[in-house]
Motif scaffolding. Structure first.
Motif, PDB file in Angstrom:
ATOM      1  N   SER A 151      -8.963   3.925  -1.936  1.00 51.64           N
ATOM      2  CA  SER A 151      -9.428   2.684  -2.532  1.00 51.64           C
ATOM      3  C   SER A 151      -9.409   2.751  -4.051  1.00 51.64           C
ATOM      4  O   SER A 151      -9.234   3.813  -4.653  1.00 51.64           O
ATOM      5  CB  SER A 151     -10.851   2.375  -2.057  1.00 51.64           C
ATOM      6  OG  SER A 151     -11.758   3.335  -2.576  1.00 51.64           O
ATOM      7  N   SER A 152      -9.631   1.591  -4.684  1.00 58.38           N
ATOM      8  CA  SER A 152      -9.638   1.513  -6.146  1.00 58.38           C
ATOM      9  C   SER A 152     -10.809   2.260  -6.756  1.00 58.38           C
ATOM     10  O   SER A 152     -10.789   2.607  -7.924  1.00 58.38           O
ATOM     11  CB  SER A 152      -9.677   0.048  -6.591  1.00 58.38           C
ATOM     12  OG  SER A 152     -10.828  -0.598  -6.047  1.00 58.38           O
TER      13      SER A 152
ATOM     14  N   LYS B 214      -1.001   4.461  -1.548  1.00 53.40           N
ATOM     15  CA  LYS B 214      -2.409   4.342  -1.207  1.00 53.40           C
ATOM     16  C   LYS B 214      -2.680   4.572   0.282  1.00 53.40           C
ATOM     17  O   LYS B 214      -3.832   4.534   0.716  1.00 53.40           O
ATOM     18  CB  LYS B 214      -2.913   2.940  -1.577  1.00 53.40           C
ATOM     19  CG  LYS B 214      -2.890   2.624  -3.060  1.00 53.40           C
ATOM     20  CD  LYS B 214      -4.021   3.305  -3.790  1.00 53.40           C
ATOM     21  CE  LYS B 214      -4.110   2.833  -5.229  1.00 53.40           C
ATOM     22  NZ  LYS B 214      -5.225   3.489  -5.952  1.00 53.40           N
TER      23      LYS B 214
ATOM     24  N   THR C 218      -6.861   4.879   3.736  1.00 50.99           N
ATOM     25  CA  THR C 218      -6.449   4.246   2.487  1.00 50.99           C
ATOM     26  C   THR C 218      -7.262   4.803   1.333  1.00 50.99           C
ATOM     27  O   THR C 218      -8.446   5.111   1.494  1.00 50.99           O
ATOM     28  CB  THR C 218      -6.622   2.717   2.546  1.00 50.99           C
ATOM     29  OG1 THR C 218      -6.191   2.149   1.310  1.00 50.99           O
ATOM     30  CG2 THR C 218      -8.065   2.324   2.788  1.00 50.99           C
TER      31      THR C 218
ATOM     32  N   ALA D  50       0.829  -1.210   0.000  1.00 50.92           N
ATOM     33  CA  ALA D  50       0.000   0.000   0.000  1.00 50.92           C
ATOM     34  C   ALA D  50       0.862   1.258   0.000  1.00 50.92           C
ATOM     35  O   ALA D  50       0.561   2.229  -0.694  1.00 50.92           O
ATOM     36  CB  ALA D  50      -0.932  -0.007   1.209  1.00 50.92           C
TER      37      ALA D  50
END
Length: 376
Positions: free
Chosen positions: A343-344, A299, A341, A294
């Motif tokens: 995210s996608s 990310k 985080t 990550a």
């Protein structure tokens, strides 16, 4: 006398709008775009001059000159939002730029424009062109969509240079006292409040003070988060639009970017010493990535509130336990680290909260997202 003039102007504007509604069905048959023009509310902002606009698409194709005028209506008055039909453009494509100008055909020809918005009748696509300028006679103003362009990419260098020169003359700065910041030498008319505006401020202040005093009388100490809604009962203190989502994870994370401490969030290049997390703890929130993966993919982000440690607080101040707690009176002894985080699906999500007490004791508050909802 002033009330009579205002009444007559209002009546004429109403009749003009009525005429437009009768004229509108026929006008819409011959147009595929509508031009919305918001005239500013500054003193003397309205105009009786002839106003023209020209549209440009992304390939440089231009429309004909369009006169912004509706029969039997007093157009472009101070503070009004008015709609004008646009002649058929056919397969014109997205509108990327407009040109707008006026003549001196009337005694009261000054005109201040807030924005122009062009809407496609069929697809409902809207194109916004912020203006926020006085439109001088016979000067063509070229405005790109959203009026955002870097100087090196601006193809209207001469117009930009003229505007900067005019602004420098209008906003001449002087230093009144050595060592203190500069001040404008003469306050421009546009920056001054009109008497009407000042009176509106006084009226609103009285109303807000009254509503605030009533609220204090009827609102008691909160026992749960939903109790906060009870204080929003009046016109000038409406319920915030975010009240339905302020306890969601996405909204909590969004506050790190748009809240009062937006500058605290950092890209995580390594796990801070005062953040006690591991792969097993964060993997459910990192889309099955490890912490190293990550970080490598950029990310993972964090906010470190270690500056709160030892911060003096008032003896009688209640401090939110989840963020920083007051141990002995007058001193905070907890620092907080939050991780997020990306995210996608292009959303920022919280993934852990770590609180550190004194240097000899470190504990993880809760890595579940439900816990975050207690943190303001």
């Amino acid at each position: 006398m002033g009330n009579i003039v205002a009444f007559v102007k209002g009546a004429l504007h109403y009749l003009g709008n009525l005429a437009f509604h009768l004229y509108k069905p026929n006008a819409l048959k011959n147009c595929d775009h509508l031009i919305h023009v918001q005239t500013g509310d500054k003193k003397g902002a309205g105009t009786d001059a002839n106003v023209y606009i020209r549209l440009f698409n992304e390939t440089g194709v231009t429309s004909s000159e369009i006169l912004l005028d509706v029969p039997f209506r007093d157009d472009l008055e101070k503070g009004t939002l008015e709609v004008f039909p646009c002649p058929m453009l056919g397969d014109f494509g997205p509108i990327s730029r407009i040109e707008i100008w006026r003549d001196e055909a009337a005694p009261w020809d000054d005109w201040y424009v807030d924005y122009v918005m062009i809407a496609h009748v069929g697809s409902k696509t809207k194109y916004y062109f912020p203006v926020h300028r006085w439109i001088r006679s016979y000067r063509r103003y070229s405005i790109k969509e959203f009026d955002v362009v870097l100087p090196q990419h601006d193809d209207c260098h001469a117009a930009r240079a003229d505007e900067l020169k005019e602004k420098r003359m209008l906003y001449e700065f002087v230093r009144q006292v050595p060592g203190l910041p500069t001040q404008v030498k003469t306050l421009p008319v546009d920056e001054s409040f009109s008497n009407e505006y000042k009176w509106n401020i006084v009226q609103r202040k009285v109303q807000m003070l009254t509503e605030s005093a009533i609220t204090k009388r009827i609102i008691y100490k909160w026992t749960k988060l939903d109790d906060i809604k009870s204080m929003f009962k009046f016109k000038h203190f409406p319920v915030p639009s975010s009240v339905e989502e302020w306890q969601t994870d996405e909204h909590f994370a969004r506050q790190r970017l748009t809240g009062v401490n937006a500058v605290m969030i950092r890209l995580c290049e390594r796990i801070p010493d005062n953040l006690d997390v591991d792969d097993q703890m964060l993997r459910p929130f990192l889309e099955d990535k490890t912490i190293v993966q990550a970080i490598s993919a950029k990310k993972l982000f964090y906010t470190d509130h270690k500056l709160l440690k030892g911060l003096a607080t008032d003896e009688h101040t209640e401090v939110c336990e989840s963020v920083y707690s007051s141990g002995d009176a007058g001193e905070t002894n907890r620092e907080l680290v939050l991780t997020f985080t990306f995210s996608s699906c292009a959303h920022l999500w919280p993934c852990s909260t770590c609180a550190m007490m004194e240097p000899w004791y470190r504990s993880l508050c809760n890595s579940s997202r439900r816990k975050h909802r207690r943190i303001p």
